[in-house]
Design an enzyme around this catalytic site. Structure first.
Site, PDB file in Angstrom:
ATOM      1  N   CYS A  34     -12.387  12.235   3.900  1.00  0.00           N
ATOM      2  CA  CYS A  34     -13.816  12.557   3.811  1.00  0.00           C
ATOM      3  C   CYS A  34     -14.321  12.357   2.389  1.00  0.00           C
ATOM      4  O   CYS A  34     -15.522  12.317   2.170  1.00  0.00           O
ATOM      5  CB  CYS A  34     -14.082  14.006   4.183  1.00  0.00           C
ATOM      6  SG  CYS A  34     -13.240  14.524   5.631  1.00  0.00           S
ATOM      7  N   CYS A 108     -20.276  18.165   5.311  1.00  0.00           N
ATOM      8  CA  CYS A 108     -19.160  17.404   4.752  1.00  0.00           C
ATOM      9  C   CYS A 108     -18.777  17.845   3.350  1.00  0.00           C
ATOM     10  O   CYS A 108     -17.636  17.718   2.959  1.00  0.00           O
ATOM     11  CB  CYS A 108     -19.430  15.912   4.819  1.00  0.00           C
ATOM     12  SG  CYS A 108     -20.605  15.315   3.625  1.00  0.00           S
TER      13      CYS A 108
END
Lengths: 127, 412
Positions: A34, A108
């Protein structure tokens, strides 16, 4: 995608950035896929009245502007809090203190509260 | 540039050249006629469009009738792919059911999203079979892979000329030669399209030498205005319009002509043609200076994509222990504009599909920086940029510490 002024302030001049050499607890969250990795170091002191208080906190982060800003913000929010109080700090608290995050970043790059909880868990385990 | 700002993102867009702007200006309010109108207002616009068309025909070595003006490369690419498919389907419908074939399209894994998404959507709708050619660590496709991918029902091959992120050059003229040879043996010819958006300023654009049937480009990458582009359509190519309306552009692109924009594109091509050789050489020297200096003086950095098969204006680097969006914003705070393949900058959650296709790890793709030079770039700007980059890297690497190393050591 626009960042708030507060995010930019914390990103360009992060607070409590660095390492604690003899920490009482350490928490690391995130993954390189990520793009965000966060590590929080805490020192805990026993206070006669309040109990266990986070007396020092530092962070290291590999990630985007929002990852760095949320790391910086959580150190401000958690400092001098008891570990019970600190555990209750949520993602939303962090985002709010930064005057909001772009919607896509809420999930995120807003891992700081989890890193803090991980550091507190680590402290409890070591106790 | 103004306010001491340093612009190193010419692959994203370029400023309109002063001469181009001057040529365009009368076509907004004075010569504003609709190029399709028969009166003098219309004729003046039509004449200006005609001259621009000639400039492009001269540059691409084709005829004016083979130039189709569009709103930019995204539209050109959509028209190329969907227009060819639509023409094929029109003809296919006339055939007896057992002779109808589902067409096959070949493209690459690292096309611009307007090509990729168009193809993906058509495949999802079961309108085409689709093959993606792989790309290797040098950022270049292999012709042998293409040869193997060609089927009896292959209708279209769409391969970009220069990749927009890593600047690597694909062997378009070699593919053109191969296809000419293959098409000799075929009754249904394979149509060859290239998205040349990033190539026009620096590489050979002679469509005959390239052997392409369709070529897309955009004005704003070559110091022309935004909102105008072109699709070269070789005479005889089976393609139909995808936007319904008027019969403009040889009935391939409905809609009133953007005459001011087209005049700008025509002038931009003229200016480009005049200086192309000189500018390519100058920009290439600056690129090599920058690559050498960074690889020598910055630690833990890699150049993404081939060093030699590369656009003169592109430098794509991955830095370890930093994330691209942070890098970009720190540089921006220092008045330097660049670009990154990090997910965060794009508003999506995944890092660049181009960099992952090269075999980079996600963190390497997240830590990428694209620097693209242009005709106004100076060595002085690059010197300032390198000094700033070093400072910014030092700062961000201090923030990340050894966290990545630790992550991997714990995972073991």
């Amino acid at each position: 995608m626009q960042y708030s002024k507060e995010v930019i302030n914390h990103f360009t001049a992060p607070h409590n950035q660095g390492v604690i050499s003899n920490p009482d607890g350490v928490g690391m969250v995130g993954n390189p896929t990520c793009g965000d990795l966060m590590k929080i170091y805490i020192k805990v002191k026993k206070d006669a009245k309040r109990g266990e208080v986070i007396s020092a906190i530092k962070f290291e982060t590999l990630g985007c502007a929002s990852a760095i800003a949320t790391s910086s913000m959580i150190t401000d929010l958690a400092k001098n809090k008891t570990i019970q109080e600190a555990t209750k700090i949520t993602r939303d608290d962090v985002a709010e203190a930064l005057n909001g995050l772009p919607p896509i970043k809420i999930h995120c790059s807003n891992l700081a509260s989890e890193a803090l909880v991980a550091a507190i868990e680590d402290y409890k385990k070591k106790k | 540039m103004k306010n001491n700002k340093i612009y190193l993102d010419y692959a994203a867009t370029t400023p309109v050249d002063a001469e181009v702007l001057k040529t365009m200006l009368p076509y907004f309010s004075e010569e504003f006629g609709n190029a399709s109108s028969l009166h003098s207002f219309g004729r003046n616009s039509a004449d200006a469009v005609f001259n621009a068309r000639l400039n492009l025909a001269h540059f691409f070595k084709c005829t004016g009738e083979e130039i189709v003006f569009t709103s930019g490369a995204t539209e050109s690419n959509n028209l190329a792919i969907k227009g060819v498919l639509r023409a094929y389907n029109k003809n296919n419908k006339k055939l007896p059911a057992d002779e109808r074939k589902k067409p096959h399209i070949i493209t690459t894994v690292f096309e611009h999203s307007c090509v990729l998404k168009t193809c993906q959507k058509l495949e999802k709708e079961k309108k085409i079979d689709l093959t993606y050619l792989p790309v290797y660590s040098d950022g270049v496709i292999k012709i042998a892979d293409l040869e193997k991918a060609i089927r009896e029902n292959t209708l279209l091959i769409s391969i970009m000329y220069v990749n927009n992120e890593i600047g690597t050059v694909q062997p378009i003229s070699q593919i053109g030669k191969l296809l000419a040879h293959i098409n000799e043996q075929r009754e249904e010819k394979i149509i060859f399209h290239t998205d040349a958006t990033q190539a026009v300023a620096y590489f050979d654009t002679n469509v005959k030498r390239l052997g392409v049937d369709l070529l897309s480009m955009s004005a704003h990458k070559i110091y022309g205005p935004k909102g105008v582009g072109m699709l070269y359509v070789k005479k005889g190519t089976k393609i139909t319009q995808i936007q319904d309306g008027g019969a403009q552009e040889f009935a391939l692109r409905a809609g009133t002509l953007n005459s001011a924009g087209i005049v700008g594109l025509g002038k931009a091509i003229e200016v480009l043609e005049k200086n192309k050789k000189k500018e390519t050489k100058k920009i290439k020297e600056l690129r090599d200076y920058l690559i050498n200096k960074i690889l020598k003086e910055v630690s833990n950095v890699r150049l993404n994509g081939s060093r030699s098969k590369r656009s003169p204006n592109n430098i794509n680097l991955s830095f370890s222990d930093v994330e691209g969006e942070s890098l970009l914003l720190y540089l921006d705070a220092g008045n330097i504009a660049a670009s990154t393949g990090s997910a965060c900058s794009s508003g999506s959650l995944n890092p660049s599909h181009v960099l992952l296709a090269l075999g980079l790890k996600p963190e390497q793709a997240h830590g990428s920086l694209r620097i693209s030079l242009g005709k106004y770039t100076t060595k002085k700007e690059l010197i300032i940029f390198i000094a700033k980059l070093k400072k910014v890297l030092e700062k961000l690497r201090k923030v990340s510490g050894e966290i990545l190393k630790e992550y991997y050591s714990k995972k073991k």
